[in-house]
Scaffold this active site. Sequence first.
Site, mmCIF file in Angstrom:
data_model
loop_
_atom_site.group_PDB
_atom_site.id
_atom_site.type_symbol
_atom_site.label_atom_id
_atom_site.label_comp_id
_atom_site.label_asym_id
_atom_site.label_seq_id
_atom_site.Cartn_x
_atom_site.Cartn_y
_atom_site.Cartn_z
ATOM 1 N N LYS A 13 21.624 25.149 -64.885
ATOM 2 C CA LYS A 13 21.499 27.221 -63.466
ATOM 3 C C LYS A 13 22.841 27.705 -62.280
ATOM 4 C CE LYS A 13 18.896 28.315 -59.232
ATOM 5 N NZ LYS A 13 17.648 28.679 -58.308
ATOM 6 N N ASP A 109 11.543 27.198 -49.946
ATOM 7 C CA ASP A 109 10.969 28.262 -51.024
ATOM 8 C C ASP A 109 10.312 27.285 -52.306
ATOM 9 O OD1 ASP A 109 10.735 30.932 -52.215
ATOM 10 O OD2 ASP A 109 11.792 30.916 -53.496
#
Length: 326
Positions: A13, A109
């Site tokens: 990522k 999140d």
Amino acid sequence: MGKLGDGRAIAVKQLSVASRQGKSQFVAEIATISAVQHRNLVKLHGCCIEGAERLLVYEYLENKSLDQALFGQRSLTLDWATRYEICSGVARGLAYLHEESRVRIIHRDVKASNVLLDADLVPKISDFGLAKLYDDKKTHISTRVAGTIGYLAPEYAMRGHLTEKTDVFAFGVLALETVSGRPNSDPSLDEEKLYLLEWAWHLHENNQEIELADPKLIEFNEEEVKRLIGVALLCTQTLPSLRPSMSRVVAMLCGDMEVSTVTAKPGYLTDWKFDDITSFVRTDEATKGTDTSHYTSSSSTSIVAEAEHLSRNGKPLLHDLVGEGR
């Protein structure tokens, strides 16, 4: 997807928001997160730094994300027992982050696209502990909002007040999505079913919770469906004090504790209407020049909430590499 020298499959990522941390601070933060290990957390192997670039190296999860399994056009089928165990696993992972880890972590999140599934469909929470890696401005925690609309607790969305109960609320929404096989907001449905929290509460009031079960399920345990919905409605109470801790959620899902009677309707979506569920943005002068596709940092406690579609910035994300849409 890539491979390490020892043959282990990895996903990489690239952080989409530039960190203001120096190299040593960044590495120290990665070392801390890497030390947090649990069966239901994605393992972070390490990082790669070159100039301003920040890359994170994760274990690769074969079955990608829960949102793709539930809402996407995939051949992967999740039966009821698997769905219930996925919710239980996510609950255990969050309980570990909140109460058992050496470093207390609030995810901020929690959502279906941040739950990845391994080869055995064991759920693993991803992107935990990344908040500090995005922006290191000296902003009080109560003035920074991160997350995805539809999962945000009212006290966090409206006042920026962040506690573990913020994650508890998001888990409740996630649990309802897993039961129903639909996202928390679906404009293609009739108005009464448009918002999942409202629909779930309506069915609960009329003792019709079973109707929330995904029609794709061939069979399911009615008692477990009612238990999971009851837990989800407790988790999405407007007042944080009325929401259980994640350890209590685990106990209720395991049957070690009775699910308390829910007497108040869930919050947030019943009071605020949005045209899109993709993102949540706080806007003021402090946000100018800031990439708000992930979160916006604000110096004001006043709030302007709007939904806007996340824009791709051209950089590869972990979700892109493992086939997971953000």
